[in-house]
Each structure stands twice: as C-alpha cells, then as structure tokens.
Design an enzyme around this catalytic site. Structure first.
Site, PDB file in Angstrom:
ATOM      1  N   ASP A 125     -15.521 -17.517  14.658  1.00 35.90           N
ATOM      2  CA  ASP A 125     -16.448 -17.708  13.544  1.00 35.90           C
ATOM      3  C   ASP A 125     -17.894 -17.811  14.003  1.00 35.90           C
ATOM      4  O   ASP A 125     -18.809 -17.366  13.312  1.00 35.90           O
ATOM      5  CB  ASP A 125     -16.067 -18.964  12.761  1.00 35.90           C
TER       6      ASP A 125
ATOM      7  N   CYS B 168      -8.543 -21.936  17.748  1.00 35.46           N
ATOM      8  CA  CYS B 168      -9.808 -21.925  17.016  1.00 35.46           C
ATOM      9  C   CYS B 168      -9.679 -21.386  15.593  1.00 35.46           C
ATOM     10  O   CYS B 168      -8.790 -20.588  15.295  1.00 35.46           O
ATOM     11  CB  CYS B 168     -10.843 -21.082  17.764  1.00 35.46           C
ATOM     12  N   ASP B 169     -10.591 -21.857  14.750  1.00 36.54           N
ATOM     13  CA  ASP B 169     -10.908 -21.255  13.467  1.00 36.54           C
ATOM     14  C   ASP B 169      -9.676 -21.011  12.595  1.00 36.54           C
ATOM     15  O   ASP B 169      -8.868 -21.893  12.389  1.00 36.54           O
ATOM     16  CB  ASP B 169     -11.759 -19.999  13.705  1.00 36.54           C
ATOM     17  N   LYS B 170      -9.496 -19.770  12.107  1.00 33.16           N
ATOM     18  CA  LYS B 170      -8.406 -19.495  11.153  1.00 33.16           C
ATOM     19  C   LYS B 170      -7.067 -19.283  11.839  1.00 33.16           C
ATOM     20  O   LYS B 170      -6.045 -19.122  11.180  1.00 33.16           O
ATOM     21  CB  LYS B 170      -8.733 -18.243  10.320  1.00 33.16           C
TER      22      LYS B 170
ATOM     23  N   CYS C  62     -14.780 -25.476  20.234  1.00 29.82           N
ATOM     24  CA  CYS C  62     -16.086 -26.134  20.267  1.00 29.82           C
ATOM     25  C   CYS C  62     -15.944 -27.647  20.138  1.00 29.82           C
ATOM     26  O   CYS C  62     -15.144 -28.150  19.348  1.00 29.82           O
ATOM     27  CB  CYS C  62     -16.985 -25.567  19.177  1.00 29.82           C
TER      28      CYS C  62
ATOM     29  N   GLU D 274     -18.833 -18.363   5.969  1.00 28.02           N
ATOM     30  CA  GLU D 274     -19.351 -19.679   6.297  1.00 28.02           C
ATOM     31  C   GLU D 274     -20.877 -19.658   6.245  1.00 28.02           C
ATOM     32  O   GLU D 274     -21.502 -18.642   6.536  1.00 28.02           O
ATOM     33  CB  GLU D 274     -18.887 -20.111   7.689  1.00 28.02           C
TER      34      GLU D 274
ATOM     35  N   SER E 195     -19.180 -23.949   7.983  1.00 28.25           N
ATOM     36  CA  SER E 195     -18.625 -24.193   9.300  1.00 28.25           C
ATOM     37  C   SER E 195     -18.351 -25.677   9.442  1.00 28.25           C
ATOM     38  O   SER E 195     -19.003 -26.513   8.812  1.00 28.25           O
ATOM     39  CB  SER E 195     -19.633 -23.758  10.370  1.00 28.25           C
TER      40      SER E 195
END
Length: 564
Positions: A78, A119-121, A192, A450, A476
């Site tokens: 992302d 991570c993310d999705k 992150c 985002e 985000s």
C-alpha cells in the site's frame, strides 16, 4: 484424510504419478498433505524474505512427519501504491488472495494449511480464503520491522516519511532532513513498525486464536521470530496427525467463530488499531458466518478501555516496544480485569483457551501498556459515526485524533484524491475547513483508495488540529488526525457525501457518534433531484468486474454473490 481423495486407490495411480514427479516417495502417501500458503513477493518490505521463512517452515513440517506443498498468493504494498492509480488495485487484491487460497487448497484436497502473510490486504485475504476452505489452519506472519531513527536519535517510521513531505512543502524541514527521514524510516524487512493495518491485523490474529502468541509483536528477521515459525509449523502437523474427530475441532470456522470475532474487535479497541480493521473484520465475519455488523462496534468500544497507544497515535512507541512490555497477551490479560465478558473464552489453535493463553501474561512496562486504572481513554480507539451524512455509518480512528473530538467546519469538496492533494498543496484548505474527498469508495474509485497522502500533508502543514477530513475512501493505518473514512452510502451509489457543496456546514461529534451536514430535508431533496453520480472511466478489466460486484464499506466491501 481429506488428501486421500487424490492419493488413495487404484484409480488414483495417475494422480500419484504426477505427485511422484514432484519428489514424493511411497511413504509420503500415508502422510498428511499440508498447504504452505506463502505471500513472498520481492517488492514488499514485509515479504521479500518470506521465501526463506517458508524454507524453515517446510523443513519443520517434514521433520514432524507431514508433506508440505508451498504455493503463493499475490501482494500489493500500500505504501508504494499510495498516491497514484496503483492504489486502486490494493483492496481488490484481497479478493484475489482469498480466491487463490480457496482454489489451490480445494483443487488439490490438502489436509491442513499454514499461512504466511504479513502486510496490508494479504492478511485478511488469506483469512477469508482459509474460512472458505475450513480445514485446520495456523497463521504465522513475517513479523514487524524495527523502528527507524533520524541522525539525532528521534524514533521514526513510515508515517514520519509521509508527513515529512508536508513539512518540507511548508518549509519546516530542509531537503537534507527529508532525505535523512527517507533513508531511515524503514530500516529493515518486516511490516511497517507502527500500529498500521498490517500490524493491527497481525495482532488481531492472536486475539482470534488463529496465530500463536507473539505473532503481532516479535520482530521480523530475528532468532525469536524463527522459533515462532518453527513452533507454528510443528503445531499444524500435530493437528493434522490427530484422529479425525479431534482434528475437526481445529477447522477454521470452529476456531474463528463469533467469540473470536468479538475478541478481535475488543483488542482492536484496546490497542487503537487501523480503521481498515473494521473493513476487514466485517468481511471476515461474513466468511465465518458470524452475525456482527457495523452498529455492534460502538457497543464494544463503550466497554473497552484504550490502554496501548502506538505509532502513529503516539509516535515514540512501536511494535517492538509493545513486545518488550508484554505483547498482545499482556494487553488481553489487563483487559480481562474489567470483566469476564470483555474477552470471551474460546479454543485457540494451540489447544488452550483464550483465558489459559493469557493467564500468566503481565505488563512489564506500564508506560508502554497502561493499566485499566490508567487508560488513555475509557472507551476504545475506534468509533462508528452516523447521521444524515453517513446513514449507513463512517469510521474514525479516535486513537489518532490530535485536536478536539467535536468539530464544526465548512466543506471544501474534491471529487478525487488527486484533486484533494493538489488543492491542499495550493493552500485551498484553511483552518476551520472539512476536506471532503468523494468518489473514492469501493465502487467510486473503484477500489477504495487510502488517503495517507492528503492526511499526511494536512498534518505536515500544521493543520492537523484545525482541519477535519471525510471520505468514502479509506485511510492508511499510518493516518492520524480527525480523519473519517468509509462514509456509506458512498458518492457513486448516490450517498449524501456526493451532494455536498463547498461552504456546507459539517458537524462532527465523536463521543455522540455524529456526522451530519446542516441542510434541511427540502434542501437535500432538491439537490438529490439534480444529482447524477460520476462514473469514472476505467480501462482495467479486473476493476470493471470489481466495480460491478463490490458492496459498500458498511458491508466490508465484500463482493456480491447473490446474483449467481
């Protein structure tokens, strides 16, 4: 075993022949087949090392008497996709990931699965796919990255880098300082380092009991993380080798049930997770056949104290600090002191219950994880707002608010994120404004971008306490400030956000859960008579399919299947 369907009997000789081509021997056909669902991809910092992780896991599976079969999903970063049309593909990737898990596991009749997201999705996509397959599944994520430091020793992370762009634009930092932040914000592999979407979901997997303790907080690329990988691999084989009746209790839907969903939302509130967790947990609940809706979230929030504040809400604290302070188990143990019904007892993949898992956990640093007697807030770190501007709800990360929790301002409207970024940089946004970004919802984007770029610019330009932002898109996990997303209905389906005009008075009251515009019924009706939603031109075949099938954010942006 489920895999007997492809490996047992004289009529499966062709199947065994193909399996022998992959290296299987006679003795392997009596062993459980374990799917190793990896999300290795070289462009994502949390994933570029997962090929090595899967080697560790497969080695442990073989030692434990099972046969591993690795397969991969796609992934979108992302942060790298942010601020351009690449972000349109991020949320839709969740559905592709879920579909790929379902496809591989069911096509080959694998007995159990160990999933390696980060991570993310990718995390929710893998969970959704695993629920569809409904075999025993253990999740073990790649792990969070370490926090970074500037040359003067200030702790920083990815949100610092995004906000630094706004500070540079405002003349508050030099180009050399911007470069220092750029080069040090993301110092290593891993998800992150703050409580952004990835780490929010990785901690919630602990709360749901589908991942081992430490999954959300033990740093990536460490010996401690490697031992977690090995322990998870051994556990999935222990389950796969059980008798069928005993093994069945570990099927995904038996672990990730209503209690697990409610525990996830409770921990989310206590730790101030990303607003994206709402979107993903609603989708996960539907895959799990759990009746949990947007309006239930405020009920959870009202009963859960916010006791762990992590970047971006508190920029000095990161996941490694939470780990040293006792981790997610310590947070859950402290939560349980408020009442037995805050956390619900439930079976976990390790064979213990929620209460047994957290029984010996304790807070090791009350400056990092607060006690329930000294919370950051008596209520949880997320809230759902309603009103004539969000009849089906909108989401705010209350843990990230930097100004007042009650705000009334005048609308400055933009029909895309790109227009909003340009308008902010051109100083069209002033103190006392409510920035409105619309046509960025699941259908309108399409893909629900985002909004980290505009929110970071607002913060970096010193407007964080005096400007609010609302959007039918999403944020985000690194976003902070008075940022309200997931406004439903969205503009593309005729929602009120599409009818707003510059200068409209918008009222936000977080504690009363209100998001409204000061217009009469007659004024709204008149605008609606003259309104035709914008339909953006898109060339992508996949995004056209997605736009035709996706529901709005109040439904978790799941794809419709009721027409089939």
């Amino acid at each position: 075993m489920r895999s007997d369907e492809v490996k047992k009997g004289f009529d499966r000789a062709p199947h065994r022949s193909l399996l022998r081509a992959t290296g299987l021997k006679d003795e392997d056909f009596d062993k459980p087949f374990i799917g190793v669902a990896n999300s290795f991809i070289e462009i994502i910092p949390g994933h570029f090392f997962l090929d090595k992780v899967s080697d560790i896991i497969k080695d442990e599976i073989r030692k434990a008497g099972c046969v591993p079969f690795e397969f991969n999903t796609i992934g979108v970063d992302d942060g790298i996709a942010m601020g351009h049309d690449g972000m349109l593909f991020s949320l839709p990737s969740r559905e592709l990931i879920a579909n790929s898990i379902e496809t591989v596991m069911n096509a080959h009749k694998l007995d159990a699965m160990i999933a390696i997201p980060n991570c993310d999705k990718i995390v929710p996509g893998m969970i959704m796919g695993a629920l569809r397959v409904n075999v025993p599944t253990v999740f073990v994520s790649g792990g969070p990255m370490a926090k970074g430091y500037t040359k003067d020793g200030t702790p920083i992370d990815l949100s610092t880098a995004f906000e630094a762009v706004g500070k540079f634009e405002a003349g508050e930092i030099t180009e050399a300082q911007l470069t220092d932040i750029e080069c040090n914000a993301c110092p290593s592999g891993g998800s992150c380092s703050g409580m952004f979407t990835a780490n929010s979901m990785n901690t919630l997997m602990e709360a749901m009991g589908i991942a081992l303790p430490g999954n959300g907080t033990i740093l990536a690329l460490t010996k401690e993380r490697e031992e977690l990988y090995r322990k998870a691999a051994r556990r999935i084989c222990e389950i796969a080798l059980m008798e069928e009746k005993e093994k069945a209790q570990y099927n995904m839907k038996n672990i990730l049930n209503e209690n697990a969903v409610r525990n996830a939302f409770a921990v989310d509130m206590a730790m101030g997770g990303s607003s994206n967790t709402v979107l993903h947990m609603l989708a996960i609940a539907r895959e799990a056949d759990v009746d949990f809706n947007l309006e239930d979230i405020n009920k959870v929030s009202q009963r859960v104290s916010h006791i762990a504040k992590i970047s971006p809400s508190l920029t000095t604290i990161h996941m490694q600090d939470i780990d040293k302070a006792g981790g997610v188990s310590a947070v859950m143990h402290e939560m349980s002191k408020r009442g037995d019904d805050i956390l619900l007892d439930n079976l976990t993949v390790m064979g213990d219950t929620t209460y047994e898992k957290i029984a010996n956990a304790e807070i090791k640093d009350t400056n990092i994880i607060h006690t329930i007697d000294n919370p950051y807030s008596e209520v949880g770190g997320l809230a759902i707002l309603y009103g004539n501007l969000a009849e089906q709800g909108a989401v705010i990360k209350t843990a990230g608010i930097t100004g007042d929790r009650v705000f009334t301002g005048t609308a400055v409207c933009f029909d895309s994120q790109d227009d909003a970024v340009k308008g902010i940089l051109d100083h069209k946004v002033k103190a006392g404004n409510v920035v409105v970004i619309r046509y960025e919802g699941p259908k309108g984007g399409p893909g629900m971008q985002e909004m980290l770029a505009p929110t970071s610019l607002i913060m970096g330009m010193g407007l964080g306490d005096s400007v609010a932002l609302i959007t039918d898109g999403r944020f985000s996990g690194a976003t902070r400030g008075a940022s309200i997303g997931h406004v439903s209905p969205e503009a593309a389906e005729g929602g009120m956000i599409g009818l707003l005009e510059d200068g409209d008075s918008i009222h936000i009251d977080v504690d009363k859960y209100i998001l409204s515009v000061d217009l009469t019924f007659e004024e709204i009706a008149q605008r609606r008579d003259d309104f035709t939603p914008i339909k953006k031109e898109i060339s992508s075949s996949w995004l056209k399919q997605y736009r035709a099938l996706v529901t709005n954010a109040s439904n978790g942006a799941i794809l419709r299947t009721d027409m089939f």
